[in-house]
Write a protein that holds these residues in place. Structure first.
Motif, PDB file in Angstrom:
ATOM      1  N   GLY A   1     -44.284 -15.172   5.677  1.00 64.70           N
ATOM      2  CA  GLY A   1     -44.346 -15.381   3.865  1.00 64.70           C
ATOM      3  C   GLY A   1     -43.074 -15.727   3.372  1.00 64.70           C
ATOM      4  O   GLY A   1     -41.894 -15.531   3.912  1.00 64.70           O
ATOM      5  N   PRO A   2     -43.193 -15.671   1.877  1.00 61.67           N
ATOM      6  CA  PRO A   2     -43.892 -15.889   0.625  1.00 61.67           C
ATOM      7  C   PRO A   2     -44.927 -16.967   1.052  1.00 61.67           C
ATOM      8  O   PRO A   2     -44.567 -18.533   1.265  1.00 61.67           O
ATOM      9  CB  PRO A   2     -43.498 -15.827  -0.272  1.00 61.67           C
ATOM     10  N   TRP A   3     -45.987 -16.859   0.712  1.00 59.47           N
ATOM     11  CA  TRP A   3     -47.197 -18.533   1.446  1.00 59.47           C
ATOM     12  C   TRP A   3     -47.553 -18.073  -0.605  1.00 59.47           C
ATOM     13  O   TRP A   3     -47.712 -17.436  -1.806  1.00 59.47           O
ATOM     14  CB  TRP A   3     -48.688 -17.607   2.376  1.00 59.47           C
ATOM     15  N   ASP A   4     -48.112 -19.288  -0.774  1.00 59.65           N
ATOM     16  CA  ASP A   4     -48.374 -20.245  -1.883  1.00 59.65           C
ATOM     17  C   ASP A   4     -50.045 -19.786  -1.486  1.00 59.65           C
ATOM     18  O   ASP A   4     -50.939 -19.612  -2.942  1.00 59.65           O
ATOM     19  CB  ASP A   4     -48.473 -21.687  -2.132  1.00 59.65           C
ATOM     20  N   ALA A   5     -50.945 -20.212  -0.640  1.00 54.40           N
ATOM     21  CA  ALA A   5     -52.175 -19.627  -0.815  1.00 54.40           C
ATOM     22  C   ALA A   5     -52.558 -19.634   0.669  1.00 54.40           C
ATOM     23  O   ALA A   5     -51.978 -19.482   1.738  1.00 54.40           O
ATOM     24  CB  ALA A   5     -53.166 -20.551  -0.671  1.00 54.40           C
ATOM     25  N   ALA A   6     -53.251 -18.913   1.014  1.00 53.25           N
ATOM     26  CA  ALA A   6     -54.231 -17.947   1.762  1.00 53.25           C
ATOM     27  C   ALA A   6     -55.646 -19.153   1.799  1.00 53.25           C
ATOM     28  O   ALA A   6     -56.363 -18.615   0.367  1.00 53.25           O
ATOM     29  CB  ALA A   6     -54.169 -16.763   2.406  1.00 53.25           C
ATOM     30  N   VAL A   7     -55.931 -19.276   3.006  1.00 57.00           N
ATOM     31  CA  VAL A   7     -57.510 -19.612   3.260  1.00 57.00           C
ATOM     32  C   VAL A   7     -58.397 -19.155   4.244  1.00 57.00           C
ATOM     33  O   VAL A   7     -57.945 -18.658   5.530  1.00 57.00           O
ATOM     34  CB  VAL A   7     -58.153 -21.495   2.725  1.00 57.00           C
ATOM     35  N   SER A   8     -60.156 -19.172   4.179  1.00 56.61           N
ATOM     36  CA  SER A   8     -60.676 -18.479   5.734  1.00 56.61           C
ATOM     37  C   SER A   8     -61.825 -19.240   5.202  1.00 56.61           C
ATOM     38  O   SER A   8     -62.106 -19.459   4.095  1.00 56.61           O
ATOM     39  CB  SER A   8     -60.555 -17.302   5.390  1.00 56.61           C
ATOM     40  N   SER A   9     -62.508 -19.392   6.731  1.00 54.12           N
ATOM     41  CA  SER A   9     -63.993 -19.950   6.344  1.00 54.12           C
ATOM     42  C   SER A   9     -64.769 -19.735   7.342  1.00 54.12           C
ATOM     43  O   SER A   9     -64.437 -19.550   8.733  1.00 54.12           O
ATOM     44  CB  SER A   9     -64.131 -21.746   6.332  1.00 54.12           C
ATOM     45  N   THR A  10     -65.388 -18.534   7.129  1.00 52.04           N
ATOM     46  CA  THR A  10     -66.798 -18.391   7.967  1.00 52.04           C
ATOM     47  C   THR A  10     -66.223 -17.363   8.991  1.00 52.04           C
ATOM     48  O   THR A  10     -66.516 -17.986  10.078  1.00 52.04           O
ATOM     49  CB  THR A  10     -67.779 -19.435   8.639  1.00 52.04           C
ATOM     50  N   ALA A  11     -65.341 -16.387   8.500  1.00 50.28           N
ATOM     51  CA  ALA A  11     -64.317 -15.621   9.829  1.00 50.28           C
ATOM     52  C   ALA A  11     -63.956 -14.286   9.538  1.00 50.28           C
ATOM     53  O   ALA A  11     -64.316 -13.209  10.589  1.00 50.28           O
ATOM     54  CB  ALA A  11     -63.040 -16.870   9.936  1.00 50.28           C
ATOM     55  N   LEU A  12     -64.352 -14.021   8.004  1.00 53.45           N
ATOM     56  CA  LEU A  12     -63.923 -12.980   7.746  1.00 53.45           C
ATOM     57  C   LEU A  12     -65.287 -11.650   8.365  1.00 53.45           C
ATOM     58  O   LEU A  12     -64.987 -10.520   8.069  1.00 53.45           O
ATOM     59  CB  LEU A  12     -63.399 -12.348   6.615  1.00 53.45           C
ATOM     60  N   HIS A  13     -66.670 -12.366   8.146  1.00 45.28           N
ATOM     61  CA  HIS A  13     -67.812 -11.500   8.206  1.00 45.28           C
ATOM     62  C   HIS A  13     -67.338 -10.514   9.598  1.00 45.28           C
ATOM     63  O   HIS A  13     -68.032  -9.755  10.337  1.00 45.28           O
ATOM     64  CB  HIS A  13     -68.412 -12.189   7.496  1.00 45.28           C
ATOM     65  N   TRP A  14     -66.784 -10.901  10.602  1.00 46.75           N
ATOM     66  CA  TRP A  14     -66.783 -10.656  11.494  1.00 46.75           C
ATOM     67  C   TRP A  14     -65.603  -8.925  11.856  1.00 46.75           C
ATOM     68  O   TRP A  14     -65.642  -8.678  12.654  1.00 46.75           O
ATOM     69  CB  TRP A  14     -65.996 -12.039  12.820  1.00 46.75           C
ATOM     70  N   LEU A  15     -64.862  -8.935  10.925  1.00 42.26           N
ATOM     71  CA  LEU A  15     -64.125  -8.051  10.892  1.00 42.26           C
ATOM     72  C   LEU A  15     -64.454  -6.702  10.665  1.00 42.26           C
ATOM     73  O   LEU A  15     -65.613  -6.430   9.124  1.00 42.26           O
ATOM     74  CB  LEU A  15     -62.823  -8.631  10.644  1.00 42.26           C
ATOM     75  N   ASP A  16     -64.566  -5.606  10.539  1.00 43.95           N
ATOM     76  CA  ASP A  16     -64.867  -4.369  10.500  1.00 43.95           C
ATOM     77  C   ASP A  16     -64.516  -3.977   9.141  1.00 43.95           C
ATOM     78  O   ASP A  16     -62.991  -4.401   8.702  1.00 43.95           O
ATOM     79  CB  ASP A  16     -65.251  -3.069  11.327  1.00 43.95           C
ATOM     80  N   PRO A  17     -64.861  -3.468   8.484  1.00 42.33           N
ATOM     81  CA  PRO A  17     -64.389  -3.542   6.420  1.00 42.33           C
ATOM     82  C   PRO A  17     -63.275  -2.655   6.651  1.00 42.33           C
ATOM     83  O   PRO A  17     -61.771  -2.927   6.168  1.00 42.33           O
ATOM     84  CB  PRO A  17     -65.124  -2.477   6.580  1.00 42.33           C
ATOM     85  N   ASP A  18     -62.191  -1.255   7.859  1.00 38.48           N
ATOM     86  CA  ASP A  18     -60.737  -0.963   7.403  1.00 38.48           C
ATOM     87  C   ASP A  18     -60.296  -2.373   8.010  1.00 38.48           C
ATOM     88  O   ASP A  18     -58.907  -1.486   7.202  1.00 38.48           O
ATOM     89  CB  ASP A  18     -61.113  -0.102   8.723  1.00 38.48           C
ATOM     90  N   SER A  19     -60.407  -2.969   8.884  1.00 37.43           N
ATOM     91  CA  SER A  19     -59.126  -4.587   9.647  1.00 37.43           C
ATOM     92  C   SER A  19     -59.126  -5.227   8.398  1.00 37.43           C
ATOM     93  O   SER A  19     -58.116  -5.451   8.307  1.00 37.43           O
ATOM     94  CB  SER A  19     -60.014  -4.482  10.461  1.00 37.43           C
ATOM     95  N   LEU A  20     -60.698  -5.610   7.389  1.00 31.17           N
ATOM     96  CA  LEU A  20     -59.991  -6.155   6.240  1.00 31.17           C
ATOM     97  C   LEU A  20     -59.294  -5.924   5.125  1.00 31.17           C
ATOM     98  O   LEU A  20     -58.753  -6.587   4.868  1.00 31.17           O
ATOM     99  CB  LEU A  20     -62.075  -7.011   6.631  1.00 31.17           C
ATOM    100  N   ALA A  21     -59.684  -4.807   5.042  1.00 32.75           N
ATOM    101  CA  ALA A  21     -59.227  -3.955   4.099  1.00 32.75           C
ATOM    102  C   ALA A  21     -57.783  -4.185   4.313  1.00 32.75           C
ATOM    103  O   ALA A  21     -56.326  -4.546   4.050  1.00 32.75           O
ATOM    104  CB  ALA A  21     -59.282  -2.855   3.806  1.00 32.75           C
ATOM    105  N   ALA A  22     -57.124  -4.194   5.610  1.00 37.01           N
ATOM    106  CA  ALA A  22     -55.241  -3.924   5.922  1.00 37.01           C
ATOM    107  C   ALA A  22     -55.271  -5.217   6.492  1.00 37.01           C
ATOM    108  O   ALA A  22     -53.822  -5.344   6.112  1.00 37.01           O
ATOM    109  CB  ALA A  22     -55.505  -3.805   8.127  1.00 37.01           C
ATOM    110  N   LEU A  23     -56.252  -6.263   6.246  1.00 32.98           N
ATOM    111  CA  LEU A  23     -55.970  -8.323   6.375  1.00 32.98           C
ATOM    112  C   LEU A  23     -55.563  -8.395   4.877  1.00 32.98           C
ATOM    113  O   LEU A  23     -54.425  -8.904   4.625  1.00 32.98           O
ATOM    114  CB  LEU A  23     -57.061  -8.561   6.809  1.00 32.98           C
ATOM    115  N   TYR A  24     -55.924  -7.430   4.338  1.00 37.34           N
ATOM    116  CA  TYR A  24     -56.422  -7.988   2.930  1.00 37.34           C
ATOM    117  C   TYR A  24     -55.431  -7.328   2.026  1.00 37.34           C
ATOM    118  O   TYR A  24     -54.452  -7.832   1.285  1.00 37.34           O
ATOM    119  CB  TYR A  24     -57.214  -8.019   2.310  1.00 37.34           C
ATOM    120  N   ARG A  25     -54.550  -6.448   2.166  1.00 39.24           N
ATOM    121  CA  ARG A  25     -53.047  -5.671   2.017  1.00 39.24           C
ATOM    122  C   ARG A  25     -51.675  -6.567   2.495  1.00 39.24           C
ATOM    123  O   ARG A  25     -51.215  -7.058   2.491  1.00 39.24           O
ATOM    124  CB  ARG A  25     -52.945  -4.149   2.613  1.00 39.24           C
ATOM    125  N   THR A  26     -52.213  -6.986   3.328  1.00 33.20           N
ATOM    126  CA  THR A  26     -50.991  -7.786   4.133  1.00 33.20           C
ATOM    127  C   THR A  26     -51.023  -9.363   3.592  1.00 33.20           C
ATOM    128  O   THR A  26     -50.004  -9.626   3.119  1.00 33.20           O
ATOM    129  CB  THR A  26     -50.801  -8.204   5.767  1.00 33.20           C
TER     130      THR A  26
END
Length: 247
Positions: free
Chosen positions: A110-135
């Protein structure tokens, strides 16, 4: 692998994805509209999380000629297809979204201007998703956006049932319900001898595909807890949403 082979398999990938997301192309256009609104017409860096063979990455680069895209995925086979099918302003990186402590050498510091995702993040468990969102919150610039296009239920039992029925009815009208499905695509891919080197590079243990079933509201809550100032959907059809979070 010849580029024509990659293009053929990516076209089949796009068609099987439309079995589950009949308005996928419109949803891509909405994602691009959000990124354009956030970054303007100047140079910008965008990260595509769970990019697969680069379908969204390629469309972003084509629509926004001053944007450079880094696509991230754990699957070397999908990245191999994408590398043969995307242009020079798309760079693909193998990294696991479930362990988002990516070193600087990946180009994801980073720093990034934007991040995107399509039909991918519903595979992550809630704890892993929360860690990704913090990143994401750490690596997006102030005012940068995260755009998540995915199946996310509204979060009310009766409405959730109706929303799923709405998407199914739309699939029937679009005529994509009989498209090749996920399992059929992978089975056919495994029978293509030209792809043997990419198939050999895949992990021996299959990548987990268990849905977290988080609602759109729960995603927004996780994003705000991670450090985003705002998070809300900007597009919806049935249980299909485009959720935008602002850093």
């Amino acid at each position: 692998m010849q580029g024509t082979t990659a293009q053929r398999w990516v076209r089949r990938w796009d068609a099987q994805q439309e079995r589950y997301v009949p308005d996928r192309e419109e949803r891509f256009r909405v994602v691009i509209d959000v990124v354009r609104a956030a970054v303007g017409t100047g140079p910008a860096s965008v990260v595509d999380l769970g990019c697969g063979p680069g379908s969204l990455s390629a469309r972003l680069a084509a629509a926004l000629p001053r944007v450079d895209v880094v696509g991230v995925d754990a699957d070397p086979l999908l990245l191999g297809l994408g590398a043969a099918n995307t242009g020079p302003r798309v760079r693909l990186v193998q990294a696991d979204l479930g362990y988002p402590t990516w070193p600087d050498r990946t180009g994801l510091a980073g720093p990034w201007d934007a991040a995107v995702s399509s039909t991918a993040l519903h595979w992550l468990d809630p704890d892993s998703l929360a860690a990704l969102y913090r990143t994401l919150a750490e690596r997006l610039r102030p005012g940068g956006v995260f755009v998540n296009a995915d199946h996310m239920a509204p979060g009310m039992s009766t409405v959730d049932t109706i929303a799923a029925a709405v998407r199914e009815a739309r699939t029937a009208r679009a005529g994509t319900g009989n498209n090749e499905d996920w399992a059929q695509w992978w089975q056919a891919l495994g029978e293509d001898t030209e792809l043997a080197p990419l198939l050999d590079g895949r992990p021996a243990t299959p990548i987990d595909h268990t849905e977290n079933e988080l609602t759109v509201g729960q995603h927004a809550e996780l994003l705000r807890a991670a450090g985003f100032t705002e998070a809300a959907p900007v597009w919806q059809f049935g249980d299909d949403h485009v959720l935008v979070a602002v850093r």
